[in-house]
Design a protein around this motif. Structure first.
Motif, PDB file in Angstrom:
ATOM      1  N   GLU A  66      31.419  26.866  52.527  1.00 52.05           N
ATOM      2  CA  GLU A  66      30.739  27.763  51.581  1.00 52.05           C
ATOM      3  C   GLU A  66      31.719  28.220  50.501  1.00 52.05           C
ATOM      4  N   GLN A  70      31.352  27.497  46.450  1.00 59.14           N
ATOM      5  CA  GLN A  70      31.359  28.575  45.457  1.00 59.14           C
ATOM      6  C   GLN A  70      32.517  28.402  44.469  1.00 59.14           C
ATOM      7  N   SER A  73      31.610  25.677  42.045  1.00 54.37           N
ATOM      8  CA  SER A  73      30.611  26.199  41.117  1.00 54.37           C
ATOM      9  C   SER A  73      31.275  27.073  40.048  1.00 54.37           C
ATOM     10  N   ALA A  96      31.915  35.929  40.543  1.00 54.42           N
ATOM     11  CA  ALA A  96      32.249  34.823  41.443  1.00 54.42           C
ATOM     12  C   ALA A  96      33.627  35.041  42.074  1.00 54.42           C
ATOM     13  N   GLN A  99      33.275  37.563  44.789  1.00 54.34           N
ATOM     14  CA  GLN A  99      32.615  36.950  45.941  1.00 54.34           C
ATOM     15  C   GLN A  99      33.573  36.019  46.693  1.00 54.34           C
TER      16      GLN A  99
END
Length: 192
Positions: A66, A70, A73, A96, A99
Motif C-alpha cells: 500500500e 501511494q 501515485s 500524500a 499519509q
C-alpha cells in the motif's frame, strides 16, 4: 596402649577413605538440542510460531505494498505538476506526504508489535516444554545418582564443557522418559 593407638589410626584411615569415596560425584551429560528436536510438542510449537510469523509478515507486506502504491501515485502526481495546476498539486502532494509518513509509522509499529507477539507466543509455547524436559532430566539424574549433568548442546551458547571423558550420557534416557522413540533423528555429536 600402642595397640589402641594403632586401632584408632586404622579406624581414622578407614573413615577418611570412606568419606573420600563418598566425595566422588558422578557426572553426566545431556544433549538438550537432540531432546527438543525429537519432542513432538516442540515440533508443534515451532510450526505454530512459523504460522504466526507468516501471518504477521503477510500483514506487514500488505501495508508495504500500500505504501509503495501511494508513493508511486504521489511521484506520478509530482511529474504532472505544471504552472497551471501548481497550487492544487502542491496541496495534494502535501496530503500524500502526510499519509505516507503515517503509513510508514504504522508499518514500523506493526513490525515492532509482530516481534513482541512472536516473543510472547514463543514464551507461552516453549516454557511448559522446557519445564517438562527439565523435570525429566532431574528424574533421570536422580535415578542414575548423578551429582552434575552438563548440557552439551552446541546451540546453548554457553557450552563451557570443552572436553569430557566418559560420564553418563543421559540423552537417550531423557528421550525415553519423555516418550520419544529411540529411532528418532539424532542430532550431530559435539566436537571434543
Amino acid at each position: 596402649m600402642r595397640k589402641l593407638i594403632n586401632v584408632f589410626i586404622v579406624a581414622a584411615g578407614l573413615l577418611f577413605t570412606a568419606n573420600m569415596a563418598n566425595a566422588q560425584q558422578k557426572i553426566g551429560h545431556v544433549n538438550s538440542e537432540d531432546v527438543f528436536a525429537n519432542l513432538p510438542e516442540s515440533k508443534t510449537a515451532q510450526t505454530t510460531l512459523e504460522n504466526l510469523s507468516k501471518t504477521k509478515q503477510a500483514e506487514i507486506d500488505a501495508m508495504i505494498k500500500e505504501y509503495q502504491t501511494q508513493l508511486s501515485s504521489a511521484q506520478a502526481k509530482e511529474k504532472s505538476r505544471s504552472e497551471a495546476n501548481k497550487e492544487t498539486v502542491d496541496k495534494e502532494l502535501q496530503t500524500a506526504a502526510t499519509q505516507l509518513q503515517d503509513l510508514q509509522k504504522r508499518i514500523s509499529d506493526a513490525q515492532t508489535k509482530a516481534q513482541q507477539d512472536l516473543g510472547t507466543k514463543q514464551g507461552e509455547l516453549f516454557q511448559p516444554i522446557q519445564a517438562k524436559v527439565a523435570t525429566a532430566i532431574s528424574a533421570i539424574s536422580k535415578e542414575k545418582g548423578l551429582a552434575y549433568v552438563f548440557d552439551i548442546a552446541n546451540g546453548q551458547g554457553g557450552n563451557n564443557l570443552v572436553f569430557w571423558e566418559g560420564g553418563d550420557d543421559i540423552t537417550a534416557a531423557v528421550k525415553t522418559k519423555l516418550g520419544i522413540s529411540a529411532t528418532a533423528a539424532k542430532a550431530p555429536a559435539p566436537k571434543k
